[in-house]
Design a protein around this motif. Sequence first.
Motif, mmCIF file in Angstrom:
data_model
loop_
_atom_site.group_PDB
_atom_site.id
_atom_site.type_symbol
_atom_site.label_atom_id
_atom_site.label_comp_id
_atom_site.label_asym_id
_atom_site.label_seq_id
_atom_site.Cartn_x
_atom_site.Cartn_y
_atom_site.Cartn_z
ATOM 1 N N MET A 168 0.842 -1.199 0.000
ATOM 2 C CA MET A 168 0.000 0.000 0.000
ATOM 3 C C MET A 168 0.877 1.249 0.000
ATOM 4 S SD MET A 168 -1.471 0.260 3.883
ATOM 5 C CE MET A 168 -0.384 0.562 5.292
ATOM 6 N N SER A 169 2.151 1.093 0.404
ATOM 7 C CA SER A 169 3.094 2.214 0.417
ATOM 8 C C SER A 169 3.414 2.704 -0.988
ATOM 9 C CB SER A 169 4.391 1.805 1.115
ATOM 10 O OG SER A 169 4.143 1.338 2.418
ATOM 11 N N GLY A 170 3.019 1.916 -1.993
ATOM 12 C CA GLY A 170 3.216 2.349 -3.368
ATOM 13 C C GLY A 170 2.132 3.282 -3.861
ATOM 14 N N VAL A 171 1.063 3.426 -3.080
ATOM 15 C CA VAL A 171 -0.036 4.311 -3.494
ATOM 16 C C VAL A 171 -0.379 5.364 -2.440
ATOM 17 C CG1 VAL A 171 -1.070 2.607 -5.050
ATOM 18 C CG2 VAL A 171 -1.762 2.658 -2.647
ATOM 19 N N ASN A 208 0.786 -9.799 -12.143
ATOM 20 C CA ASN A 208 -0.063 -9.048 -11.220
ATOM 21 C C ASN A 208 0.701 -8.693 -9.951
ATOM 22 O OD1 ASN A 208 -2.927 -9.043 -12.430
ATOM 23 N ND2 ASN A 208 -2.329 -11.194 -12.622
ATOM 24 N N CYS A 209 0.098 -7.802 -9.181
ATOM 25 C CA CYS A 209 0.728 -7.311 -7.964
ATOM 26 C C CYS A 209 -0.236 -7.453 -6.793
ATOM 27 C CB CYS A 209 1.109 -5.835 -8.147
ATOM 28 S SG CYS A 209 2.006 -5.106 -6.778
ATOM 29 N N LEU A 210 0.269 -7.947 -5.680
ATOM 30 C CA LEU A 210 -0.483 -7.939 -4.432
ATOM 31 C C LEU A 210 0.166 -6.910 -3.508
ATOM 32 C CD1 LEU A 210 -2.553 -9.057 -2.375
ATOM 33 C CD2 LEU A 210 -0.807 -10.730 -1.713
ATOM 34 N N SER A 211 -0.609 -5.917 -3.082
ATOM 35 C CA SER A 211 -0.088 -4.858 -2.224
ATOM 36 C C SER A 211 -0.699 -4.961 -0.834
ATOM 37 C CB SER A 211 -0.383 -3.481 -2.836
ATOM 38 O OG SER A 211 0.462 -3.230 -3.933
ATOM 39 N N PRO A 212 0.045 -5.523 0.115
ATOM 40 C CA PRO A 212 -0.476 -5.659 1.472
ATOM 41 C C PRO A 212 -0.390 -4.354 2.257
ATOM 42 C CG PRO A 212 1.249 -7.281 0.979
ATOM 43 C CD PRO A 212 1.324 -6.209 -0.044
ATOM 44 N N GLY A 213 -1.195 -4.299 3.320
ATOM 45 C CA GLY A 213 -1.039 -3.271 4.329
ATOM 46 C C GLY A 213 -0.110 -3.803 5.408
ATOM 47 N N ALA A 247 -2.932 -7.244 9.689
ATOM 48 C CA ALA A 247 -3.313 -8.502 9.046
ATOM 49 C C ALA A 247 -2.450 -9.644 9.542
ATOM 50 C CB ALA A 247 -3.167 -8.381 7.533
ATOM 51 N N GLU A 248 -3.013 -10.837 9.553
ATOM 52 C CA GLU A 248 -2.244 -12.058 9.751
ATOM 53 C C GLU A 248 -1.800 -12.564 8.372
ATOM 54 O OE1 GLU A 248 -1.266 -13.387 12.579
ATOM 55 O OE2 GLU A 248 -2.311 -11.841 13.748
ATOM 56 N N VAL A 275 -4.671 -5.172 -0.429
ATOM 57 C CA VAL A 275 -5.320 -5.858 0.709
ATOM 58 C C VAL A 275 -4.746 -5.215 1.974
ATOM 59 C CG1 VAL A 275 -5.812 -8.065 1.803
ATOM 60 C CG2 VAL A 275 -5.468 -7.955 -0.681
ATOM 61 N N ASP A 276 -5.426 -4.190 2.463
ATOM 62 C CA ASP A 276 -4.845 -3.372 3.544
ATOM 63 C C ASP A 276 -5.823 -3.083 4.678
ATOM 64 O OD1 ASP A 276 -6.585 -1.628 2.320
ATOM 65 O OD2 ASP A 276 -5.136 -0.043 1.972
ATOM 66 N N GLY A 277 -6.916 -3.829 4.751
ATOM 67 C CA GLY A 277 -7.893 -3.584 5.812
ATOM 68 C C GLY A 277 -8.618 -2.253 5.675
ATOM 69 N N GLY A 278 -8.514 -1.668 4.475
ATOM 70 C CA GLY A 278 -9.179 -0.387 4.229
ATOM 71 C C GLY A 278 -8.328 0.824 4.528
ATOM 72 N N TYR A 279 -7.036 0.633 4.814
ATOM 73 C CA TYR A 279 -6.163 1.739 5.214
ATOM 74 C C TYR A 279 -6.224 2.914 4.249
ATOM 75 C CZ TYR A 279 -1.941 4.106 6.985
ATOM 76 O OH TYR A 279 -1.059 5.021 7.507
ATOM 77 N N GLN A 280 -6.125 2.629 2.960
ATOM 78 C CA GLN A 280 -6.059 3.720 1.987
ATOM 79 C C GLN A 280 -7.385 4.470 1.836
ATOM 80 O OE1 GLN A 280 -5.889 2.781 -2.142
ATOM 81 N NE2 GLN A 280 -6.888 0.799 -1.888
ATOM 82 N N CYS A 281 -8.461 3.896 2.365
ATOM 83 C CA CYS A 281 -9.769 4.569 2.263
ATOM 84 C C CYS A 281 -9.835 5.833 3.140
ATOM 85 C CB CYS A 281 -10.892 3.620 2.665
ATOM 86 S SG CYS A 281 -11.055 2.173 1.626
ATOM 87 N N TRP A 282 -9.087 5.820 4.225
ATOM 88 C CA TRP A 282 -9.075 6.979 5.115
ATOM 89 C C TRP A 282 -7.943 7.930 4.768
ATOM 90 C CZ3 TRP A 282 -10.151 4.567 10.633
ATOM 91 C CH2 TRP A 282 -11.521 4.240 10.733
#
Length: 282
Positions: A168-171, A208-213, A247-248, A275-282
């Motif tokens: 998520m640090s990429g966005v 493809n890319c998976l971007s975790p939180g 996240a686990e 997949v960041d638990g919604g972090y980027q939404c806020w």
Amino acid sequence: MTLEDVQDSISSIVPSFRLDGRIAVLTGGAGGLAVTLSKALVAQGAHVALVDLNQSVVEQAANELIQWAQSQNINPIPNISAWSCNVGDSNNVDSCVAQINEYYNDVADLLIHTAGYCQNFSALEYPNEKAAALVNVNLLGSYYISKSIAKSLVDAGKPGSLILIGSMSGVIVNDPQPQVAYNISKAGVIHLVKSLACEWSKYNIRVNCLSPGYIATPLTKHVIANDPSGQELQNTWESKIPIHRMAEPKEFVGSILYLASQTASSYTTGENLIVDGGYQCW
């Protein structure tokens, strides 16, 4: 409609997440996320080549994975191997991939690239050589391993799925820790995925890319528990996550299996799955 017709109809609609016969290269193979992902790959029938910088550490990870498979009564146990490689060294990467393909007497057709690291320096104080080294491993290393795997696939006329781990640090920009080199490296990985997906779609290679939180890996938990400001840092992170927790590692398995599957994600390429638990939404 006969029972056979019903079964044929279901199998043509519902995707399979089995990976029987697939050869997966999993970089960062001794890391907290990779340990969980490797179990999922083996459980789904994939042969797994664990790749990490330290040979003894990755061999231990491979042995523990075999022991886990035995404890789960997986039969037959896929072929699990361990390899040392510096992903930031293109020659080392090419040599490692060639050895893996020779070992399996086939071409690896699945890449899950988790190798990489993060550093916290303010932008004005970041030592240039450290920033360059991080970008070399995180970004160019992603290109080197993708290119090497893809070349083998193209030469063999074989389809494949390449999954790079972004962030998520990429966005977004993380707070409060300063990590400019990490952020730009992961932003680069995301656009690298888009570029490679466009170039390699004609070869039936999906990228493809998976971007975790934030992930509660054993290493992260250790840092939080032993750093004087660790608990405060965790509280700050979780206060900005709508789900209010980290996240686990197992919570990324479904995303990886989706992107790896040749049927579930056959029309998905060039995608950055956050997949960041919604972090980027806020």
